[in-house]
Design an enzyme around this catalytic site. Structure first.
Site, mmCIF file in Angstrom:
data_model
loop_
_atom_site.group_PDB
_atom_site.id
_atom_site.type_symbol
_atom_site.label_atom_id
_atom_site.label_comp_id
_atom_site.label_asym_id
_atom_site.label_seq_id
_atom_site.Cartn_x
_atom_site.Cartn_y
_atom_site.Cartn_z
ATOM 1 N N TYR A 195 0.854 -1.192 0.000
ATOM 2 C CA TYR A 195 0.000 0.000 0.000
ATOM 3 C C TYR A 195 0.886 1.236 0.000
ATOM 4 O O TYR A 195 1.856 1.303 0.764
ATOM 5 C CB TYR A 195 -0.887 0.002 1.250
ATOM 6 C CG TYR A 195 -1.769 1.228 1.390
ATOM 7 C CD1 TYR A 195 -2.824 1.462 0.505
ATOM 8 C CD2 TYR A 195 -1.563 2.140 2.418
ATOM 9 C CE1 TYR A 195 -3.642 2.579 0.648
ATOM 10 C CE2 TYR A 195 -2.376 3.264 2.571
ATOM 11 C CZ TYR A 195 -3.414 3.481 1.684
ATOM 12 O OH TYR A 195 -4.224 4.577 1.829
ATOM 13 N N ASP A 205 9.062 2.745 -0.061
ATOM 14 C CA ASP A 205 8.043 3.398 0.742
ATOM 15 C C ASP A 205 8.309 3.017 2.201
ATOM 16 O O ASP A 205 7.968 1.930 2.654
ATOM 17 C CB ASP A 205 6.650 2.932 0.286
ATOM 18 C CG ASP A 205 5.532 3.534 1.127
ATOM 19 O OD1 ASP A 205 5.827 4.133 2.175
ATOM 20 O OD2 ASP A 205 4.355 3.384 0.729
ATOM 21 N N LYS A 231 4.000 8.925 8.916
ATOM 22 C CA LYS A 231 3.805 8.341 10.245
ATOM 23 C C LYS A 231 4.800 8.844 11.300
ATOM 24 O O LYS A 231 4.646 9.958 11.776
ATOM 25 C CB LYS A 231 3.738 6.817 10.124
ATOM 26 C CG LYS A 231 2.560 6.423 9.208
ATOM 27 C CD LYS A 231 2.085 5.006 9.270
ATOM 28 C CE LYS A 231 0.733 4.860 8.600
ATOM 29 N NZ LYS A 231 0.719 4.288 7.265
HETATM 30 C C1 LIG Z 1 0.086 4.753 5.866
HETATM 31 C C2 LIG Z 1 0.844 4.449 4.648
HETATM 32 C C3 LIG Z 1 0.859 5.292 3.540
HETATM 33 C C4 LIG Z 1 -0.052 6.485 3.419
HETATM 34 O O1 LIG Z 1 0.196 7.436 4.382
HETATM 35 P P1 LIG Z 1 -1.007 8.451 4.775
HETATM 36 O O2 LIG Z 1 -0.347 9.442 5.661
HETATM 37 O O3 LIG Z 1 -2.040 7.591 5.453
HETATM 38 O O4 LIG Z 1 -1.516 9.030 3.512
HETATM 39 C C5 LIG Z 1 1.723 5.019 2.507
HETATM 40 N N1 LIG Z 1 2.512 3.945 2.546
HETATM 41 C C6 LIG Z 1 2.515 3.079 3.569
HETATM 42 C C7 LIG Z 1 3.460 1.941 3.560
HETATM 43 C C8 LIG Z 1 1.656 3.287 4.650
HETATM 44 O O5 LIG Z 1 1.612 2.398 5.638
#
Ligand SMILES: *Cc1c(COP(=O)(O)O)cnc(C)c1O
Length: 425
Positions: free
Chosen positions: A150, A234, A262
């Site tokens: 994701y 990511d 995060k």
């Molecule tokens: C949470 C998350 C996102 C998106 O971040 P948001 O601040 O919720 O838009 C992207 N990549 C990963 C791996 C995530 O866990």
């Protein structure tokens, strides 16, 4: 409305029903709706350390931890102090302020592949921006992703996962299974000259935790380099969670661009993309890739993020988190064995997922064969016993520096009780 009417209205206790009357699905992010575990959404009101409290005052030991955003525990004094200080100086400035540079420096000093940083408001936006840079740099348009990873809900990244997208978007996305170098290589044979980037979570956390098999990340690094494809890690979850240098330092494989989110906001909304200067300079105003934002580099988020990263630097919690993580894996595995329940736990450091299956879980197809009904019983059973885990089998449990052995023991002890009831059912 009269004053009295306003007051009456305002003091009326908010029921979950009135929440869903005015908020779509009663939530602002689908996973919070508890649909995977078939119960009403839990409404929380307060958090501190390793705990959260619901509106009725019931306390839960929290293993959601802001979906990974919280690593020091809820509301650590150092972060709260920094926020208070920032509040006294003003919430929004509208122009650049010092802390943006300080936090960028802190990230660049911690993550070897990062020289420059651009802050965004969310991880979603960071990933969208990274892909845009990769496309501009390579003058190619396709991207390669891994099934089950994701990267937020940017348009291209949602191809096949959301309605409301142009059909043509699907043609821009090549998707292959995680941990499968053969299929990856076959995709490259076909698409390499058209691929702007390969983007992945170096440790997947959004189909449950999936650990990269030995050599997997190295292989992707080697192949992307060979074909001139930008490699995007990511690290929105893994950044500053698997150590100060994130997954890339943990596994010794460097990305071209890295996205963060995060943890780096210390509990406030934030995202960032970072990488070598040559790539980052594609961004406006230096280059031709547009990104900007009213709230980008928000003073409160920068203040909280700086305090959080300073704390991680001064008192790294990583050894303790590793020890607690290992303890939980051993305890839960042994509890499941004694109840003869099928169970696999995937873990790296302070992030872990319990899969109710006998088979090793290495990609999305493996994830899909787990016994979801067992997870539902476990999650709901734990919640009734004051332990909060993510209400979805496709998420990770997160540990924080505020968790102590007692919390790990509580999780194991209560799980054991739930497991034995599950066997009886
Ligand atoms: C949470 C998350 C996102 C998106 O971040 P948001 O601040 O919720 O838009 C992207 N990549 C990963 C791996 C995530 O866990």
């Amino acid at each position: 409305m009269t004053r009295a009417a306003v007051k009456k209205h305002a003091t009326k206790p908010l029921s979950p029903a009135s929440l869903s009357a005015y908020l779509v699905g009663g939530v602002n992010s689908p996973v919070r709706a508890f649909r995977h575990v078939g119960v009403k959404p839990l409404l929380l009101s307060r958090s501190l350390g390793a705990y959260v409290w619901d509106r009725a005052g019931q306390r839960y030991t929290d293993f959601i931890m802001g979906w990974g955003a919280i690593i020091l525990g809820h509301n650590p004094p150092r972060v709260m102090e920094a926020l208070k200080k920032r509040l006294s100086l003003g919430v929004l400035l509208g122009l650049t302020h010092e802390a943006e540079g300080n936090l960028a420096e802190q990230i660049a000093r911690s993550v070897p592949s990062v020289e420059q940083v651009r802050f965004t408001v969310s991880g979603t936006e960071a990933c969208m921006t990274a892909i845009k840079i990769a496309r501009a740099h390579t003058r190619r348009s396709k991207i390669l992703v891994f099934d089950g990873c994701y990267h937020g809900h940017g348009e291209t990244l949602m191809a096949g996962h959301s309605a409301g997208l142009p059909q043509s978007i699907a043609e821009e996305v090549v998707s292959v299974p995680f941990n499968d170098t053969e299929t990856f290589d076959r995709a490259l044979e076909h698409y390499a000259p058209q691929l702007a980037c390969v983007i992945l979570e170096p440790v997947a956390a959004n189909m449950g935790v999936i650990v990269p098999l030995p050599g997997f990340l190295e292989h992707i690094r080697k192949q992307t380099q060979k074909h001139g494809i930008v490699l995007i890690f990511d690290e929105v979850v893994t950044g500053f969670r698997l150590g100060l240098g994130g997954a890339q330092s943990h596994f010794g494989v460097q990305a071209d661009l890295t996205t963060f989110g995060k943890i780096i906001g210390g509990g406030l909304p934030v995202g960032a993309v970072g990488g070598r200067k040559a790539l980052m300079q594609r961004l406006a105003p230096e280059g031709d890739v547009y990104h900007g934002g009213t709230f980008a580099g928000h003073p409160l988020a920068m203040a909280a993020g700086l305090a959080a990263l300073a704390s991680l630097n001064d008192q790294p919690p990583y050894e303790k988190l590793e020890r607690l993580g290992r303890m939980i894996v051993e305890g839960l595995s042994s509890a499941a064995r004694s109840c003869q329940l099928p169970l696999q736990i995937n873990r790296v450091g302070s992030m872990l997922t319990v899969f109710f299956t006998d088979h090793p879980v290495r990609n999305l197809s493996d994830v899909k064969i787990m016994r979801k009904e067992l997870f539902v019983q476990w999650a709901n059973g734990l919640r009734k016993r004051g332990v909060l885990i993510p209400p979805s089998p496709f998420e990770a449990l997160f540990l924080s520096a505020a968790h102590e052995e007692g919390h790990a023991t509580q999780l194991i002890r209560e799980s054991k009780k739930v497991f034995s009831e599950m066997v009886l059912n």
